[in-house]
Design an enzyme around this catalytic site. Structure first.
Site, PDB file in Angstrom:
ATOM      1  CG  ASN C 157      -2.070  -0.923   1.079  1.00 31.21           C
ATOM      2  OD1 ASN C 157      -2.572  -1.096  -0.013  1.00 31.21           O
ATOM      3  ND2 ASN C 157      -2.483  -1.548   2.179  1.00 31.21           N
ATOM      4  CB  CYS C 179      -6.626  -5.556  -2.060  1.00 28.48           C
ATOM      5  SG  CYS C 179      -7.364  -4.890  -0.571  1.00 28.48           S
ATOM      6  CG  HIS C 180      -7.577  -9.694   2.147  1.00 24.60           C
ATOM      7  ND1 HIS C 180      -6.753 -10.440   2.931  1.00 24.60           N
ATOM      8  CD2 HIS C 180      -7.544  -8.443   2.670  1.00 24.60           C
ATOM      9  CE1 HIS C 180      -6.246  -9.696   3.888  1.00 24.60           C
ATOM     10  NE2 HIS C 180      -6.718  -8.486   3.753  1.00 24.60           N
ATOM     11  CG  HIS C 216      -7.947  -0.026   0.907  1.00 21.31           C
ATOM     12  ND1 HIS C 216      -6.683   0.347   1.298  1.00 21.31           N
ATOM     13  CD2 HIS C 216      -7.968  -1.381   0.973  1.00 21.31           C
ATOM     14  CE1 HIS C 216      -5.971  -0.738   1.587  1.00 21.31           C
ATOM     15  NE2 HIS C 216      -6.736  -1.798   1.398  1.00 21.31           N
TER      16      HIS C 216
END
Lengths: 459, 459, 459, 459
Positions: C157, C179-180, C216
């Site tokens: 990130n 990304c989970h 995100h």
């Protein structure tokens, strides 16, 4: 339908054109081996007797060797009954008869226009669209009324204009158009890999391709298989086989091709064309591959005369009779078709990626929005989403945009039952190349020949 | 330059191709009557003597009858001197000689390809582009070095590829391409209005048009004049004159046309084509209007043989001699050209709207970004901004996109000095229609004929 | 690598940040159970000792219970050695130390700015980007040199700016960001389905979602599961739980959330936000959810203090020691991560669809091209293709476009090492809301605190 | 209308809101000095008496000193009579009364929300839109019926939503929205040039600007004046005046501003904001410039209380009485407005370029299609065409896209009479920043206060 621990039961599939003596049997075979789904298939056909025969044939599949699931086939007298409560709708109809198709394909010959298929583009495709679109409108309206949430799989040609008519009539429809034409190009690539490396590719689906274009005029902008440089392998393959083409399995077949057109297009544009040569040639200027039968022959393919189709129909009728009466046993075969796999994916039983025909929402940024385009799509639980396919490549773009433009004009012409507008697409078609009065004479003659199906256009 | 109460003094204009025996004199005449600007014009030409002659002729305009401003003309031996400190640059060159043009236009005849002009598209336009683009690159580099903030007006053909080369070489260049071809269509519309209403339209500029397309293949999507329904008037006019066309002023001229191609295109697409028929025909398939001289004649126009241009050049040389020696007096005329008006607008002396060639930033949303397109633009103080022109209309789009695609391929082929890539555009051209080997033979012959100017391509 | 009948052998994976005490062990576990692939994993870390420890730990996995394949782990002293000939590259680094992160997260508190995470957006994310992008440039250059055809998976990130730096440095790179975060939202949907219907959803992946947005700050525009009306179920679920949120599994965790922010955003926009609330809140105006700790607490989440991360690191160090020495046995676990599945798909061993971060080529038409966006993508043999995801929906679009705009500014600011430009993004950030001088004071302080990693910016 | 040798006679202009005591008199003055046009102006107003008074006042202009043309003014009892056969329609209405505006502007103060104008965006603009859009729909329907080919000039606020309602109701309408706000920014630039160079710029129109954005939140991406570097001059000017702003002509005025917001935005984004500071501030987060009256005062502007407008109306009423009775003579003044110049251009009497509000067809590529945007446009004979304005620049884009998104939501909310949807825009507004329940309380209160005009929304 009902979800269970083992899959889905009580599915209802409506089959429009359910008297089919070909596609229908393949679907029956594929359904019979799908072990985690079962239910009923309602057959509707304007030839009710044909659907009755298929009811009988279909039900025999339940006891065929290798069958793993049970399906009840019912012939229905009305489209409404067939659609009512359907989870899936399969559309596979013949618009008109082979007599109309005979006019589509052969009338233009008098004007020096030769069409190997004549059901997608060119004079034949245009006239066929005129009689097909209104039928699709009727079907879309019925789906809207009886099963608006059903997934709709169209196999009818002209594919793009059929799917467009479905969406234009009922914008919320969950429809896509399914065609196996790209598989042939994947098989050619597999051959190229074998020739270059000795490696046998198990399944054409193992060749991963990115597809852009319109149905029957699709292009592979990226192909990958393991760590090979597939584009380089294909380029070398073209150089070796450009002159003689590939041998046909059945030299007498008018459906096969030597792929010489495909190779010629590769040399022109550096992009792999992904349809049979008979289709590809119809999207190019007539002088390139279709000047006359001699040129066609030199390019390694042939025109499929409608007389052949008529003869073939007789054979299929006979076989239908044998299957119905039990003189021939129904047999499960590996069809290689995507349909049942798509159905399973839409039920959430697996994720699946294949090429289909959908409205362009931007998956091909340099073609008009709303155009029916062919690209890969993801099939998942109750969802079909186009893969972003990228731009039609330089060079090829001008060919595809010609067809795109024509598709939009024809969609409007058919929707508005406007023969003058349809003529604008007709005179502009790459196969036509006639001056306005001559083109109009041909157009009028073709309309006249098939007017039984065009009454709404003639006011 | 220097702003005063009355306008702008001490302007410096650089004229590349300043030995011109035509355009240059028109510019001299227009500058002489522009009362609020004055300054110097530096002439550069690879034929230095020709520019020296124009220095003499240009300076004579200061004392011509009707002259309102004073300009000093200087022949310069180097392009650097000419450009140094220039406020405006005019580019009007002949790439190669008429011998090369003779090959461009007439070599393809052996292959059944007939070109009325041969400087924009088709085999001739493509080969001409190959030798012109490198020249434009040199000019753009010199502008970048000597006068990066100058406004650059290009008149050289092939217009689109020339302007593209300028931008590709020096992306910050303030260049546009100027062509009077649209005016002819405005005059035809004016005739239609007169015929329908009896009203005389004072000036073709009074017909307000929205223009989309590429140079020499532009289309009017909207035309307005007072409270008339111009589209209706034009449609009726086409119906009346479709068969016979309009009479030419000078029947023997190979530059004029009867506008029958324009009318035919209107009947095909319902859109007004906005260039001379000789140009329009070159963007369509060869079989439509250019099959042979008989067909060309039937369509009411003629091919301009390069022998004519050679003869005309002799006459212009003789006239140059007369003007230089005073045997003929220089005379101020009403040229109808936009150039000086554009210059005045860019100096802030008036706002002006006209059609020009600029990179597509989105003013035509359905053509590729970066393509050189022709639309209206606003000319204001140190600013040229394209008017949002909208989409190329249905039907026409496929013709224009064919040319667009070719432009992009050719721009890259010339930039990268790549004959094989250029051949891809060549074999794809609507006038070519040959198979690959035949097309390659023609291409190679045309390259060979003009190789003096193509050495950078041959490695 | 080498294809065999059973899969692929001799794979080489390079792990940049290979001293990791978390992610690395998950990857080891997932590789150990992938039965059809095997090979070596080269670990590179600026903390060489840490990678040496992971070499030992990694090799132990070969004999762990349940291991099905064999992998050789090697610590490498240089990034070049690690990358040389790699088929896959995993990037998972900590840019700087937790001391720098402490400044990122906590310095803004003095100005009333509270960040729950501080590594993606907001003041913390911006300063972190400044020091991370140059590292990514170095990695991309090394990949270009040593393994230009490798597939590159980034976990670092700020995700979007890291992936953008990779592409900006080496445009042909085959990279994506993984990304989970979306899985959490799928799990909330699964809960809603269970609550509404009693049906247990086996796996969050069974909830099929269409994802749009930036990492995100992703949004689910379509969710489907069998024949349920998922949107309706979710809307009802929000109404029931809006006030109190969902119970956390571990109430003391600062990583979990009660999903109240997610529900509030649903009520504002009617779209399902698809990230943890701690991340979501950072993309909204500070006054909405992050005014102070009381407001944060009321919204059901907490800030993760960097002191916690420092403590956690100690624990992970201790665990590393135990694993290395054998005091604790390595254990294969079900990590739920996508990485190894993506690798298998890229080798052609299965087709796979999941959400990842890629440059926007048009998969989200109303966000700028080139922006790193998160959508679904297909993973197939040597190919990752974004699924066409459609537009960011009305309402949400303005939030996402704010972040998009900032991403583009920051990418340029970091690439050009331009602090003044970075400040433009900083002062514009929704969490900042300070006037120019105050914002600049904060910015300068944060730069000063971390200047060890920003020397290239300070000239 | 009727074209003559000297211009156009018998024009019919319909003025909706024709009882106006301000704009109407300016139009009368401008028409009186337009020597090449003449005709009649039909005044319609829901306050019939007011239009009767303006009939009397208007007719007096024919004999005012300096009048050059003759216009007949007629008060009409119905909108149908006023519109019937109109060539031009002017729409300038007050939606509701100043009592409603009082609620729009001042109710939010209780919640800490301060609006300097309150008629475009923010809570006030949103509620005002709710009552205005249905009025615009009625007007558009009437235009469709009575004068579908008329050119329609809207002056009513909220400008963007009014113009959008016209187009949404009658897509073929020839409407644009006209606002003089950009002129103020051009005057500031002129001041900067004078300060830097001593040169007096004769007219703000001599500063050529490229404008992008939405009404009252427009941005100048390019400004040019002769050979000056205007951007550099402006940047220096901002540095000198950032702290203190520019002196107001009338320090007590609540309409003027010190341009400090404009300068602050320039420092944030490097782009010239092109509206008055009172408007600009309303599009930014409330905390930036509008926290409270002290902050507002520090930024050099003031809120315009509705009490002021009420007082001003009394004065204008009194002046109307004086003008009507002859106690005060009507006087021709130089209004600086574009309206009559636009009319002349649309009649073909000159070409004209100015900024107006039109649906986005692509003139701003990074804003949604169909959004009402403000850019330059060309005005020519019966044609208005937007100039291609280019993208909203980085940084600013996120602010403008916020407003754009809100405009689209509000357009739909008003069209569908959907208060819940309108609330989505309301709670999202940058000035609101309240949690959902508080925002809803304010929203409901404002709706209640003005419900007389919102009955169609309350079901």
């Amino acid at each position: 339908m009902k979800y269970t621990d083992h899959g889905v039961e009580n599915l209802k599939i409506a089959y429009i054109g359910g008297g089919s003596r070909g596609w229908a049997w393949k679907l029956m075979s594929d359904l019979a081996v799908a072990e985690d789904i079962s239910g009923q298939v309602d057959l509707y056909d304007i030839d009710y007797e044909a659907s009755l025969h298929n009811e009988i044939i279909g039900n025999k599949f339940n006891s065929a060797k290798g069958a793993k699931s049970t399906w009840t086939y019912n012939a229905r007298r009305t489209i409404d009954e067939a659609l009512c409560g359907a989870d899936f709708v399969v559309i596979s109809i013949l618009p008109g008869t082979f007599d109309e198709m005979e006019s589509d394909v052969h009338t233009p010959e008098k004007y020096g226009i030769f069409q190997p298929v004549g059901d997608t583009t060119g004079p034949g495709g245009i006239i066929r669209a005129l009689r097909t679109v209104p039928m699709m409108e009727v079907i879309a309206e019925a789906i809207k009324e009886h099963c608006p949430k059903a997934w709709v799989i169209n196999y009818t040609n002209p594919m793009a204009l059929c799917v467009k008519a479905l969406y234009d009539t009922f914008p919320e429809i969950k429809a896509f158009g399914c065609c196996h034409e790209v598989f042939g190009a994947q098989k050619v690539i597999a051959k190229a890999i074998r020739e270059a490396t000795g490696e046998e590719v198990a399944d054409h689906r193992a060749i991963k391709t990115n597809v852009v274009g319109v149905n029957h005029f699709t292009w592979i902008t990226d192909a990958s298989y393991h760590d090979y440089d597939v584009n380089k392998i294909y380029a070398d393959f073209v150089e070796r086989h450009y002159k003689d083409g590939l041998p046909k399995e059945n030299p007498a077949s008018t459906f096969e091709c030597a792929h010489k057109v495909k190779f010629d297009l590769y040399r022109r544009y550096g992009v792999i064309a992904a349809a049979g040569d008979r289709h590809l040639a119809e999207f190019c200027e007539g002088s390139w591959y279709l000047k006359d039968d001699e040129q066609i022959h030199d390019w390694g393919f042939a025109r499929t005369p409608v007389s052949y189709r008529k003869g073939d129909l007789c054979e299929r009728r006979a076989r239908s009779e044998r299957l119905r009466t039990g003189a021939e046993e129904v047999k499960i075969e590996n069809t290689g078709e995507d349909g049942v796999r798509q159905i399973r994916a839409l039920l959430g039983l697996e994720d699946f990626i294949t090429n289909v025909n959908l409205p362009n929402r931007g998956q091909i940024p340099n073609l008009p929005l709303g155009l029916i385009v062919e690209t890969n799509a993801t099939f998942r639980d109750d969802a079909v989403d186009p893969v972003f396919a990228g731009e039609v490549p330089e060079g090829v773009w001008q060919l595809v945009s010609r067809s795109a433009d024509s598709q939009l004009i024809m969609a409007r012409a058919a929707r508005e039952r406007d023969l003058d507008l349809a003529f604008k697409a007709f005179v502009n078609d790459p196969l036509v190349g006639l001056d306005i009065p001559t083109a109009r004479a041909l157009f009028d003659e073709m309309v006249e020949n098939t007017k039984k199906y065009l009454l709404e256009y003639i006011r």
